[in-house]
Each structure stands twice: as C-alpha cells, then as structure tokens.
Enzyme design. Structure first.
Site, PDB file in Angstrom:
ATOM      1  N   THR A 229      47.824  43.331  44.057  1.00  0.00           N
ATOM      2  CA  THR A 229      47.400  44.683  43.759  1.00  0.00           C
ATOM      3  C   THR A 229      47.207  44.830  42.268  1.00  0.00           C
ATOM      4  O   THR A 229      47.455  43.901  41.501  1.00  0.00           O
ATOM      5  CB  THR A 229      48.443  45.695  44.282  1.00  0.00           C
ATOM      6  OG1 THR A 229      47.949  47.026  44.096  1.00  0.00           O
ATOM      7  CG2 THR A 229      49.753  45.564  43.537  1.00  0.00           C
ATOM      8  N   VAL A 230      46.729  45.990  41.839  1.00  0.00           N
ATOM      9  CA  VAL A 230      46.633  46.286  40.409  1.00  0.00           C
ATOM     10  C   VAL A 230      47.378  47.577  40.123  1.00  0.00           C
ATOM     11  O   VAL A 230      47.526  48.444  40.991  1.00  0.00           O
ATOM     12  CB  VAL A 230      45.170  46.415  39.935  1.00  0.00           C
ATOM     13  CG1 VAL A 230      44.440  45.095  40.087  1.00  0.00           C
ATOM     14  CG2 VAL A 230      44.435  47.528  40.672  1.00  0.00           C
TER      15      VAL A 230
END
Length: 534
Positions: A352-353
């Site tokens: 994810t970011v």
C-alpha cells in the site's frame, strides 16, 4: 522530543522543517505534486488527492484507481477530526454459496473473483466536495502528465515490480502493458501508461461519475461479464464512501486516533492500552524484554482482530470492551506471568501507500491508498490502466464469523492512517505501510515518539521488528545480545529471506510543533520518498 534515537541506527537524514505546508510520502514525484498544489493555493485536501493520484501512476503495484482509501482528516475551520472509509463492498452476486459451489474453500487471493468495488475515486471526490478548494481537473493534472509523458522508475518501485512479474505474466493484458519483453521495467526506465492517462482524463472531466457510472464503469462491467467475474455496473453505481467518527485511546496523555472497523486500527489502540501498563523507557529501546512485550501484546491484540473485526454495519462488534483499560490490564497481566499467548489466526501480506499533508491553515490529511497485494488481483481492465484490487480475498466463507462474505458488505481491511492529538490539537499525522506490519509498525513508531522522545525522522529510522506466526524478523541493527536473549526465550528468529524483503514497512510522518505551529517532517529511508515543505 529528543534530537537522536535511542536505538542503534543513526538518523539517516535531518528533520525537514517548514512553515507554510508539508507533504510526506513514499515517492518524491508524488510529494512534489502535493507541494505544488499547496504553493498554488490549494489546501491539504486538494494536495492529498494530487499526491495520491500521482502515487497511482508512479507506484502502480502498490496503489491505483482500482483500489481503496481510508483517511483521517483534521478540519481546521471546525477544529474536528473525521474519518473517511472509502473501502468498497462485495458485489451483489458474491455469496459463500457461489464460491463453495464452484469448488472454493476460501476466496482466491488473486484473480477476477477476488475483486470488490474500488472505493478510492469516490474517496477523492468526498475530499474535494466536502473540504477541497480545487477541481478534479486541477488536482489530477500532475498524475495525467506523468501517465502520458512517463516517469523514471525508482529503485524500490523497480524492486517490487520485479517481484510481481509472475502475476503479471498470467494476464495477456497486464503483461503487454506492464512488462517489457516479459520483464519488469528496470530502475531508470521511463515508463508511460496511456490507458491510465485516458482514465484520469475522464475523471478530470466528469468526476467520480466517470468511474462509477460512465465509460470506466461500462468497461469494468463488460470485462467482468466476459470473464465470469462478479462485479457489475450496478455494484459500482451504488457505491458511496462513508464519513465516520474515529476510535481512539489515551496513551500517556496523547490521544491516538484510528479508523473504526472494518479496518484494523483497533489493534493499534489495543496494543497501546496493554503496553501502557509497562515502563517501556526503563525497559530499554529494542531490548529483548521490550521486544518480548511488544510481541506478546501483538499476539493478543491480533487474536482479537482475527476473531472480531468486520464491517460494523453487518456485525455488532465489541469495540468498547476491546478498548477498555480494564481489559487491557487483564491482557497485560497474562504477559507479565510469562505465558506464551495464542498466535493470531491469519497472516496477511499486502502492499500500500501512505501520505500525509498539512497546510498553513492547519488542515491535515492522513491517507492510505491501496490495491492490497502487488498489482492487486492482477486483473487489468483493457484500455484503462486500472488494476482491480483483491480485497475480496480477505472475506471469510465461515458463516459463523463476523467477516463472512455477504453482498454489499465491506471486507476486513488492513490499511490504517494514524493521527495523534495533544490537548485536542493535532500533533502527529503518520502511517506505516505493510499489511500485517501496519499495527506493529505504528505501535513501534508511537513508542519511539512518546516513550523514547525521538523526533519525527528518528522515529521512522529506528530499527524495527516484525512478528509473524512462525517467528520474528529483526532488522540488522538490533544487536546480537538481544537476538540471543530472544532465542533463549524460545522465539524463532527469521532471516530476511524467510519473510518478505523490506518486511518492516514504510513510514511517513508530520509533527506539528505545539509551541510554534510549524511543521516537521520525516520519511522512511526504506522507501524512495521524502518529506518536503515550503
């Protein structure tokens, strides 16, 4: 907070200071896009969408238009914190019976049957409609430019892209558009995404409806029908994100806030409640006893996570009991007795970011965007540049479990933006990426900040560890004496090759100086990104 960390790792870079605004995230081009929006007069919420959309271009294996979003925001005008749950729901046709009748004992981890409705574009729309000052056309301009003209692939992006080669090769569409002669693009390659550029142009012109009711929805619907997927345009049209009240706990005088279930932020708060019963500073940073306490607290909290966390609209979850200080004391007592606690029932991979933005007015956005695993489901919708995420794989098919699959239900979710208040004012906006690592990483970071007095950069630099069901991975800076003591207590120590490379996630954070109101930023050296302000 202290100038230098108490752990063995030296601070890799100095804290970034700014007075007018700041962005911290895992890719410099995304951070610059957000900063540019702030400098042009946009606020933190405009800049957050600009930053997130560029991340969808430059880190396509981590996030994209086919994923989900969670956020915590501080609205300076009303002096209040709100949560945004922009996670998507299961299709109407998704039922346990369907999977079982087709020979599945669990939902596939990738592929077309792992996809749920993507929530991120509606989440961005909620940001702009309720708190932003700019239009989709304005904030998506940097992302469109990088998609059309290309971006140079950075070191970490190239590393993770290569790890996904096998998945991408399973799809003719994905391999043709996201591999070069069957290989991931090498570091330094200029990579263009014309299909994604077209999708971004459509959203810039027509807003969220382009995705959920327009041409993009039609393309998703057509692909799903042709390949026996379950998502339909009706599922997309009905999707709406939800503004929610954050859940919180007081940890040594600091109010720590998280998104309520279906997210796993509850685990962070539960672990903090347990650890508050110990003098961590006296025990010593990354000592064997310190790591033992965090591992045992993690195991107890994760066992509750795996038992209870689900979509709260479908289940009556005992959140208040799980967050009570009395319950935490019971759990702490079980650790103190020296007993080894039950292992959590599931282990989650995922990518994810995270990004955080603050503006001069005092608005703050703490945001996670994700397509879950590397390139999500691996399903690329033709001509759109959109990989569908695989969040549906986190549903259970056990009809007695709160997280059992049901049409219109949101799955258990890993992404958890964090925020800390002091005297009801925002002090820290932060996150640590990495699925199962996220609660562990947040707790370690908060202990670094609150218990050990580290600054916003040092707190992310300090060596971290990650507990898996089969053992614990310690970064190399954690000393041999600590390793030996943990091994003597019966913990299995994992080499980096035994788990995921770079297994301890990636951290970003902004600290608001309570005396001056100025911003301090930190960004994890384990990623390509930076904190930047003006």
């Amino acid at each position: 907070m202290a100038d230098r960390p108490s752990g063995n790792r030296k601070q890799t870079r100095s804290v970034v200071h700014a007075q007018n605004g700041m962005v911290a995230t895992s890719h410099p081009l995304a951070a610059m896009a957000g900063l540019h929006i702030l400098q042009q007069g946009g606020n933190a919420f405009d800049a957050a969408v600009a930053t997130a959309s560029v991340l969808c271009v430059v880190e396509p294996m981590m996030t994209g238009l086919g994923g989900d979003m969670f956020a915590l925001i501080y609205d300076a005008d009303n002096q209040e914190v709100k949560g945004l749950n922009a996670s998507g729901r299961a299709p109407r046709a998704a039922t346990p019976d369907f999977y079982e009748q087709n020979g599945f004992s669990s939902i596939p981890s990738t592929g077309i049957l792992s996809a749920t409705v993507p929530g991120v574009v509606d989440g961005w729309s909620q940001f702009l409609e309720n708190y932003g000052t700019l239009t989709f056309k304005e904030v998506l301009a940097p992302a469109i430019r990088y998609a059309e003209e290309g971006f140079p692939v950075t070191e970490m992006v190239a590393y993770y892209w290569k790890k996904a080669e096998r998945l991408l090769l399973q799809s003719e569409e994905a391999s043709r558009n996201y591999l070069i002669d069957g290989k991931a693009p090498a570091e330094g390659t200029l990579f263009k995404q014309p299909g994604l550029a077209r999708s971004l142009h459509r959203i810039a012109k027509d807003g969220r409806d382009a995705f959920y009711e327009g041409d993009i929805a039609a393309r998703i619907d057509e692909y799903m029908k042709r390949h026996q997927g379950l998502l339909r345009k009706e599922d997309l049209r009905e999707h709406r994100s939800q503004w929610v009240a954050p859940i919180s706990t007081n940890y040594r005088g600091y109010e720590v806030l998280e998104i309520p279930p279906n997210g796993q932020g509850l685990v962070v708060l539960q672990m903090l409640n347990i650890l508050e019963n110990y003098d961590l500073k006296a025990i010593g940073h990354n000592s064997a006893e310190y790591i033992r306490l965090l591992i045992e607290a993690k195991k107890l909290a994760y066992a509750d996570r795996d038992r209870y966390i689900a979509d709260s609209e479908f289940s009556d979850l005992p959140v208040d009991r799980l967050l009570s200080k009395a319950y935490a004391l019971q759990l702490a007592d079980s650790i103190q007795s020296g007993s080894k606690n039950n292992e959590p029932g599931i282990q989650l991979g995922g990518d994810t970011v995270y990004l955080t933005v603050a503006d001069k007015k005092g608005n703050i956005a703490s945001v996670t965007n994700s397509i879950f695993s590397l390139f999500g489901s691996g399903i690329l919708i033709p001509d759109t540049g959109i990989f569908m995420h695989n969040r549906g794989s986190l549903f259970s098919l056990d009809r007695n479990h709160p997280n059992v699959l049901h049409p219109g239900k949101r799955p258990f979710h890993t992404i958890i933006p964090g925020m800390v208040l002091k005297d009801r004012k925002p002090l820290i906006s932060f996150g640590v990426m990495g699925a199962d690592m996220q609660p562990q990483g947040q707790v370690q970071t908060l202990a670094n900040l609150i218990d050990f007095g580290m600054n916003i950069q040092a707190a992310g630099d300090a060596p971290r560890f990650r507990h898996y069901g089969h053992g614990v991975f310690l970064e190399s800076e954690i000393g041999q004496s600590t390793r030996q003591a943990l091994a003597d207590q019966g913990y299995t120590l994992l080499e980096q090759s035994d788990g995921d490379d770079f297994a301890v996630g990636g951290y970003q954070g902004i600290f608001v100086d309570p005396e001056t109101g100025l911003f301090q930023g930190g960004s994890d050296p384990r990623k390509d990104g930076c904190a930047i302000g003006y």
